[in-house]
Design a protein around this motif. Structure first.
Motif, PDB file in Angstrom:
ATOM      1  N   GLN A   1      51.726  33.696  16.614  1.00 28.96           N
ATOM      2  CA  GLN A   1      52.055  32.606  17.695  1.00 28.96           C
ATOM      3  C   GLN A   1      51.117  32.390  18.890  1.00 28.96           C
ATOM      4  OE1 GLN A   1      56.236  33.384  19.121  1.00 28.96           O
ATOM      5  NE2 GLN A   1      56.830  34.565  17.368  1.00 28.96           N
ATOM      6  N   ASP A   2      51.115  31.247  19.448  1.00 31.59           N
ATOM      7  CA  ASP A   2      50.046  31.062  20.442  1.00 31.59           C
ATOM      8  C   ASP A   2      50.506  32.134  21.728  1.00 31.59           C
ATOM      9  OD1 ASP A   2      48.356  29.587  22.094  1.00 31.59           O
ATOM     10  OD2 ASP A   2      50.149  28.775  23.429  1.00 31.59           O
ATOM     11  N   GLY A   3      49.308  32.914  21.780  1.00 34.90           N
ATOM     12  CA  GLY A   3      49.363  33.861  23.174  1.00 34.90           C
ATOM     13  C   GLY A   3      49.318  35.246  22.466  1.00 34.90           C
ATOM     14  N   ASP A   4      49.337  35.433  21.143  1.00 36.66           N
ATOM     15  CA  ASP A   4      49.348  36.784  20.390  1.00 36.66           C
ATOM     16  C   ASP A   4      47.951  37.332  20.757  1.00 36.66           C
ATOM     17  OD1 ASP A   4      52.053  36.882  19.909  1.00 36.66           O
ATOM     18  OD2 ASP A   4      51.821  36.293  17.736  1.00 36.66           O
ATOM     19  N   ILE A   5      47.967  38.680  20.722  1.00 37.74           N
ATOM     20  CA  ILE A   5      46.607  39.322  20.460  1.00 37.74           C
ATOM     21  C   ILE A   5      47.132  40.229  19.254  1.00 37.74           C
ATOM     22  CG2 ILE A   5      45.542  39.424  22.756  1.00 37.74           C
ATOM     23  CD1 ILE A   5      46.575  42.402  23.053  1.00 37.74           C
ATOM     24  N   ILE A   6      45.993  40.247  18.078  1.00 40.89           N
ATOM     25  CA  ILE A   6      46.659  40.917  16.860  1.00 40.89           C
ATOM     26  C   ILE A   6      45.213  41.686  16.507  1.00 40.89           C
ATOM     27  CG2 ILE A   6      45.651  38.846  15.782  1.00 40.89           C
ATOM     28  CD1 ILE A   6      47.654  39.780  13.335  1.00 40.89           C
ATOM     29  N   ASN A   7      45.596  42.883  16.204  1.00 36.44           N
ATOM     30  CA  ASN A   7      44.199  43.849  15.655  1.00 36.44           C
ATOM     31  C   ASN A   7      44.330  43.738  13.945  1.00 36.44           C
ATOM     32  OD1 ASN A   7      43.556  46.534  14.149  1.00 36.44           O
ATOM     33  ND2 ASN A   7      42.269  46.439  15.891  1.00 36.44           N
ATOM     34  N   VAL A   8      43.154  43.298  13.422  1.00 41.34           N
ATOM     35  CA  VAL A   8      43.286  43.356  11.834  1.00 41.34           C
ATOM     36  C   VAL A   8      42.087  44.243  11.554  1.00 41.34           C
ATOM     37  CG1 VAL A   8      42.551  42.023   9.888  1.00 41.34           C
ATOM     38  CG2 VAL A   8      43.653  40.899  11.796  1.00 41.34           C
ATOM     39  N   ASP A   9      42.925  45.459  10.807  1.00 41.53           N
ATOM     40  CA  ASP A   9      42.118  46.711  10.328  1.00 41.53           C
ATOM     41  C   ASP A   9      41.793  46.593   8.805  1.00 41.53           C
ATOM     42  OD1 ASP A   9      41.112  49.030  10.183  1.00 41.53           O
ATOM     43  OD2 ASP A   9      42.623  50.374  11.334  1.00 41.53           O
ATOM     44  N   VAL A  10      40.663  46.383   8.480  1.00 46.50           N
ATOM     45  CA  VAL A  10      39.967  46.536   7.251  1.00 46.50           C
ATOM     46  C   VAL A  10      39.492  47.601   6.601  1.00 46.50           C
ATOM     47  CG1 VAL A  10      38.504  45.226   5.503  1.00 46.50           C
ATOM     48  CG2 VAL A  10      39.897  43.917   7.176  1.00 46.50           C
TER      49      VAL A  10
ATOM     50  N   ALA B   1      46.350  39.866  28.645  1.00 47.43           N
ATOM     51  CA  ALA B   1      45.823  40.339  27.177  1.00 47.43           C
ATOM     52  C   ALA B   1      44.427  39.876  27.272  1.00 47.43           C
ATOM     53  CB  ALA B   1      46.782  39.335  26.516  1.00 47.43           C
ATOM     54  N   GLU B   2      44.135  39.048  27.775  1.00 46.94           N
ATOM     55  CA  GLU B   2      42.434  38.583  27.685  1.00 46.94           C
ATOM     56  C   GLU B   2      41.598  39.989  28.371  1.00 46.94           C
ATOM     57  OE1 GLU B   2      39.009  36.356  27.187  1.00 46.94           O
ATOM     58  OE2 GLU B   2      41.210  35.468  27.077  1.00 46.94           O
ATOM     59  N   ARG B   3      42.056  40.448  29.363  1.00 49.38           N
ATOM     60  CA  ARG B   3      41.217  41.530  30.110  1.00 49.38           C
ATOM     61  C   ARG B   3      41.528  42.968  29.356  1.00 49.38           C
ATOM     62  NH1 ARG B   3      42.959  45.586  33.903  1.00 49.38           N
ATOM     63  NH2 ARG B   3      41.201  45.985  35.429  1.00 49.38           N
ATOM     64  N   LEU B   4      42.708  43.164  28.695  1.00 46.42           N
ATOM     65  CA  LEU B   4      42.882  44.314  27.988  1.00 46.42           C
ATOM     66  C   LEU B   4      41.858  44.215  26.696  1.00 46.42           C
ATOM     67  CD1 LEU B   4      44.480  46.929  27.294  1.00 46.42           C
ATOM     68  CD2 LEU B   4      45.893  45.468  25.907  1.00 46.42           C
ATOM     69  N   VAL B   5      41.869  43.047  26.058  1.00 45.83           N
ATOM     70  CA  VAL B   5      41.102  43.144  25.025  1.00 45.83           C
ATOM     71  C   VAL B   5      39.411  43.151  25.515  1.00 45.83           C
ATOM     72  CG1 VAL B   5      39.961  41.582  23.010  1.00 45.83           C
ATOM     73  CG2 VAL B   5      42.481  41.546  23.636  1.00 45.83           C
ATOM     74  N   ARG B   6      39.345  42.642  26.407  1.00 45.35           N
ATOM     75  CA  ARG B   6      37.901  42.821  26.813  1.00 45.35           C
ATOM     76  C   ARG B   6      37.354  44.126  27.309  1.00 45.35           C
ATOM     77  NH1 ARG B   6      36.132  42.978  32.062  1.00 45.35           N
ATOM     78  NH2 ARG B   6      37.917  42.105  33.017  1.00 45.35           N
ATOM     79  N   VAL B   7      37.970  44.839  28.096  1.00 44.93           N
ATOM     80  CA  VAL B   7      38.119  46.221  28.578  1.00 44.93           C
ATOM     81  C   VAL B   7      37.676  47.177  27.138  1.00 44.93           C
ATOM     82  CG1 VAL B   7      39.093  48.100  29.659  1.00 44.93           C
ATOM     83  CG2 VAL B   7      38.884  45.770  30.898  1.00 44.93           C
ATOM     84  N   THR B   8      38.815  46.928  26.188  1.00 44.34           N
ATOM     85  CA  THR B   8      38.756  47.525  25.288  1.00 44.34           C
ATOM     86  C   THR B   8      37.333  47.426  24.329  1.00 44.34           C
ATOM     87  OG1 THR B   8      40.850  47.531  24.831  1.00 44.34           O
ATOM     88  CG2 THR B   8      39.782  47.923  22.784  1.00 44.34           C
TER      89      THR B   8
ATOM     90  N   ASP C   1      56.431  51.914  26.050  1.00 43.72           N
ATOM     91  CA  ASP C   1      56.933  50.863  27.135  1.00 43.72           C
ATOM     92  C   ASP C   1      56.847  49.597  27.020  1.00 43.72           C
ATOM     93  OD1 ASP C   1      54.295  50.658  27.281  1.00 43.72           O
ATOM     94  OD2 ASP C   1      54.070  51.706  29.317  1.00 43.72           O
ATOM     95  N   ASP C   2      56.679  49.145  25.670  1.00 38.14           N
ATOM     96  CA  ASP C   2      56.557  47.822  25.375  1.00 38.14           C
ATOM     97  C   ASP C   2      55.350  46.996  25.791  1.00 38.14           C
ATOM     98  OD1 ASP C   2      57.685  45.948  23.637  1.00 38.14           O
ATOM     99  OD2 ASP C   2      58.598  44.896  25.390  1.00 38.14           O
ATOM    100  N   GLY C   3      54.446  47.868  26.401  1.00 37.15           N
ATOM    101  CA  GLY C   3      53.195  47.248  26.988  1.00 37.15           C
ATOM    102  C   GLY C   3      52.249  46.660  25.981  1.00 37.15           C
ATOM    103  N   LEU C   4      51.256  46.115  26.170  1.00 41.14           N
ATOM    104  CA  LEU C   4      50.403  45.561  25.418  1.00 41.14           C
ATOM    105  C   LEU C   4      49.272  46.520  24.761  1.00 41.14           C
ATOM    106  CD1 LEU C   4      49.212  42.123  26.689  1.00 41.14           C
ATOM    107  CD2 LEU C   4      50.960  42.531  24.733  1.00 41.14           C
ATOM    108  N   SER C   5      48.689  46.581  23.675  1.00 41.74           N
ATOM    109  CA  SER C   5      47.647  47.677  23.021  1.00 41.74           C
ATOM    110  C   SER C   5      46.645  47.006  22.378  1.00 41.74           C
ATOM    111  CB  SER C   5      48.555  48.654  22.175  1.00 41.74           C
ATOM    112  OG  SER C   5      47.443  49.894  21.760  1.00 41.74           O
TER     113      SER C   5
END
Length: 287
Positions: free
Chosen positions: A125-134, A158-165, A264-268
């Motif tokens: 969905q719009d706004g999702d962040i998704i990790n694809v592990d191949v 979400a944008e900030r979490l991905v950037r910091v990761t 805690d249902d937070g983003l990862s």
């Protein structure tokens, strides 16, 4: 490294004059009480050449996913892309039937830390962040990497979490030096995550890879600098911290016994590189 600097191996000799055999270098560190790798962990040049080919295919699979991933598709469609492309190029998806895992790839959305199972009923969905592990097997050799995809109009958090990761992975990579320690990588990652208000999952980490899907060593991202196993040329492992928005704690889906969720249902978010330790640095094989 400048040629007049001390050798990374810790012998105290100048770099240009240090020709100590690798076994002697390892023993030097073992005598100091450090954790050192067994010879079985160190890949030979012939093995490295074959693993590179697997890594090249793994990167190509992720590139193929990047071309086609879109809002409105199911995660099962990602699985189909991975399976088809891998098989068409002579490989085998490593996750498929691994310890009972039912699909060819892990797709982890939003509050899923890892091991998300593709499903025709799970739509991006719009706004999702998704990790694809191949992960790929080619001619019996293994490779592994994952990417984060930001779908459409993602939130600032979400944008900030991905950037910091991504920054955490880069800092971990920069801290990885031959004759350093795995803890150097962990400290760089954990320090940056905490400085940004995030936590690092403690009980799930990276791993050795190449001849098997998961090999020694276990790669923690929360241990102190200077601790854990010595980094010796020929070692191959993943740098793949799982960065949580809130608590580092998690639970595993009771129904499928695979998918790991934030407590805690937070983003990862997670980004995974596969690296090779060399005499003059660390090389990224696939990302």
């Amino acid at each position: 490294m400048e040629r007049n600097e001390p050798c990374w191996c810790g012998s105290g000799k100048k770099y240009k004059k240090c020709h100590m055999p690798i076994d002697e270098k390892i023993q030097l560190h073992a005598d100091r009480g450090e954790i050192v790798p067994s010879r079985a962990i160190l890949k030979t040049p012939a093995q490295i050449e074959m693993i590179r080919k697997s890594a090249d295919l793994n990167t190509a699979v992720l590139d193929e996913v990047a071309k086609h991933i879109r809002i409105g598709m199911s995660t099962a469609e990602i699985d189909e892309i991975v399976y088809r492309f891998t098989m068409e190029h002579g490989g085998i998806p490593a996750p498929l039937n691994y310890q009972g895992f039912p699909k060819s790839v892990c797709t982890s959305l939003n509050n899923e830390i890892c091991h998300g199972i593709p499903d025709e009923n799970i739509m991006i969905q719009d706004g999702d962040i998704i990790n694809v592990d191949v992960s790929t097997i080619l001619n019996g050799y293994f490779s592994d990497a994952s990417r984060m995809f930001k779908m459409g109009n993602v939130s600032e958090r979400a944008e900030r979490l991905v950037r910091v990761t991504e920054e955490c992975v880069q800092r971990g990579l920069a801290a990885a030096k031959p004759w350093g320690h795995l803890g150097d990588i962990a400290d760089a990652i954990n320090t940056h995550a905490q400085a940004n208000g995030y936590s690092v999952v403690e009980e799930i980490g990276g791993h050795g890879i190449g001849l098997e899907f998961h090999e020694d060593p276990f790669v923690s991202y929360v241990t102190p600098k200077g601790s854990e196993m010595l980094l010796v040329p020929g070692m191959m492992f993943t740098i793949e911290p799982m960065i949580n928005e809130g608590s580092p704690d998690f639970f595993v889906d009771e129904d499928n016994d695979w998918t790991v969720y934030t407590i805690d249902d937070g983003l990862s978010a997670q980004i995974e590189y596969m690296v090779l330790v060399k005499e003059d640095g660390v090389e990224v094989l696939t990302k």
